[in-house]
Motif scaffolding. Sequence first.
Motif, PDB file in Angstrom:
ATOM      1  N   GLY A  85     -15.013   6.664 -29.457  1.00  0.00           N
ATOM      2  CA  GLY A  85     -15.683   5.431 -29.861  1.00  0.00           C
ATOM      3  C   GLY A  85     -14.709   4.458 -30.493  1.00  0.00           C
ATOM      4  N   ALA A  86     -13.751   4.973 -31.245  1.00  0.00           N
ATOM      5  CA  ALA A  86     -12.745   4.107 -31.876  1.00  0.00           C
ATOM      6  C   ALA A  86     -11.922   3.386 -30.813  1.00  0.00           C
ATOM      7  N   ALA A  87     -11.509   4.107 -29.771  1.00  0.00           N
ATOM      8  CA  ALA A  87     -10.722   3.484 -28.705  1.00  0.00           C
ATOM      9  C   ALA A  87     -11.518   2.403 -27.991  1.00  0.00           C
ATOM     10  N   LEU A  88     -12.796   2.652 -27.754  1.00  0.00           N
ATOM     11  CA  LEU A  88     -13.634   1.642 -27.094  1.00  0.00           C
ATOM     12  C   LEU A  88     -13.736   0.385 -27.937  1.00  0.00           C
ATOM     13  N   GLN A  89     -13.867   0.547 -29.245  1.00  0.00           N
ATOM     14  CA  GLN A  89     -13.943  -0.609 -30.140  1.00  0.00           C
ATOM     15  C   GLN A  89     -12.631  -1.394 -30.133  1.00  0.00           C
ATOM     16  N   THR A 100      -2.430  11.463 -28.549  1.00  0.00           N
ATOM     17  CA  THR A 100      -2.529  10.058 -28.912  1.00  0.00           C
ATOM     18  C   THR A 100      -2.813   9.191 -27.689  1.00  0.00           C
ATOM     19  N   LEU A 101      -3.751   8.281 -27.838  1.00  0.00           N
ATOM     20  CA  LEU A 101      -4.052   7.303 -26.801  1.00  0.00           C
ATOM     21  C   LEU A 101      -3.420   5.983 -27.212  1.00  0.00           C
ATOM     22  N   ARG A 102      -2.553   5.461 -26.365  1.00  0.00           N
ATOM     23  CA  ARG A 102      -1.940   4.145 -26.617  1.00  0.00           C
ATOM     24  C   ARG A 102      -2.668   3.125 -25.751  1.00  0.00           C
ATOM     25  N   ILE A 103      -3.136   2.087 -26.391  1.00  0.00           N
ATOM     26  CA  ILE A 103      -3.849   0.996 -25.733  1.00  0.00           C
ATOM     27  C   ILE A 103      -2.944  -0.227 -25.794  1.00  0.00           C
ATOM     28  N   ALA A 130      -7.369  -2.662 -37.030  1.00  0.00           N
ATOM     29  CA  ALA A 130      -6.618  -1.974 -38.084  1.00  0.00           C
ATOM     30  C   ALA A 130      -7.408  -0.812 -38.670  1.00  0.00           C
ATOM     31  N   ALA A 131      -8.731  -0.957 -38.746  1.00  0.00           N
ATOM     32  CA  ALA A 131      -9.568   0.106 -39.306  1.00  0.00           C
ATOM     33  C   ALA A 131      -9.698   1.289 -38.350  1.00  0.00           C
ATOM     34  N   TYR A 132      -9.809   1.028 -37.047  1.00  0.00           N
ATOM     35  CA  TYR A 132     -10.024   2.093 -36.071  1.00  0.00           C
ATOM     36  C   TYR A 132      -8.733   2.743 -35.570  1.00  0.00           C
ATOM     37  N   PRO A 150      -8.017  10.258 -29.863  1.00  0.00           N
ATOM     38  CA  PRO A 150      -9.360  10.400 -29.285  1.00  0.00           C
ATOM     39  C   PRO A 150     -10.133  11.549 -29.937  1.00  0.00           C
ATOM     40  N   ASP A 151     -11.461  11.439 -29.852  1.00  0.00           N
ATOM     41  CA  ASP A 151     -12.325  12.509 -30.320  1.00  0.00           C
ATOM     42  C   ASP A 151     -12.074  13.732 -29.457  1.00  0.00           C
ATOM     43  N   ARG A 152     -12.159  14.882 -30.035  1.00  0.00           N
ATOM     44  CA  ARG A 152     -11.955  16.112 -29.277  1.00  0.00           C
ATOM     45  C   ARG A 152     -13.197  16.971 -29.289  1.00  0.00           C
ATOM     46  N   GLY A 153     -14.350  16.343 -29.329  1.00  0.00           N
ATOM     47  CA  GLY A 153     -15.615  17.081 -29.291  1.00  0.00           C
ATOM     48  C   GLY A 153     -15.966  17.647 -30.651  1.00  0.00           C
ATOM     49  N   PRO A 154     -17.083  18.349 -30.723  1.00  0.00           N
ATOM     50  CA  PRO A 154     -17.514  18.895 -31.998  1.00  0.00           C
ATOM     51  C   PRO A 154     -16.515  19.911 -32.531  1.00  0.00           C
ATOM     52  N   GLY A 155     -16.298  19.843 -33.838  1.00  0.00           N
ATOM     53  CA  GLY A 155     -15.297  20.752 -34.382  1.00  0.00           C
ATOM     54  C   GLY A 155     -15.789  21.632 -35.396  1.00  0.00           C
TER      55      GLY A 155
END
Length: 149
Positions: free
Chosen positions: A48-52, A85-88, A119-121, A144-149
């Motif tokens: 969700g952070a990457a989408l934002q 890490t996802l680089r956008i 900056a927040a995400y 990225p999220d890695r599913g429920p932990g």
Amino acid sequence: MNHRIHAPAEPVVAARHFTVLLSSTRRGARLARLLTERQLVEWQAESGAALQVVAELAANAALHGRVAGRDFRLTLTLQAERTGTLRIEVADARGDRHPRIQDTAGDGAESGRGLLLVAAYADRWGVLDGPGPGCKTVWAEVTPDRGPG
């Protein structure tokens, strides 16, 4: 006869890469977010952070980085699974207009808060000149999220 049994080598997963040119319009910015969502699902790296972050950077490219007849480029790079890490990267044709964070929350402005969200995400973000003359690339890195932990 001496036989050795070798364990299969672990596969080497290189960085995954996706890039696309999109029109410098609101529609192009929306498409950037939708394509990112699809790509992250395919890579099993939903975020969700990457989408934002993509939504904000693409909107900025369409609004502030627009040059008539020129597109903006969205690039996603998911590093090898060890770092995750996802680089956008969003590159546009207005290298003369580097973004900066403006805290306009208190003055009733309806814009100017996008980079506060980035900056927040993001774990980190910045701006580079290029990839060509007169262009700039705004980048952000997100885990990225890695599913429920």
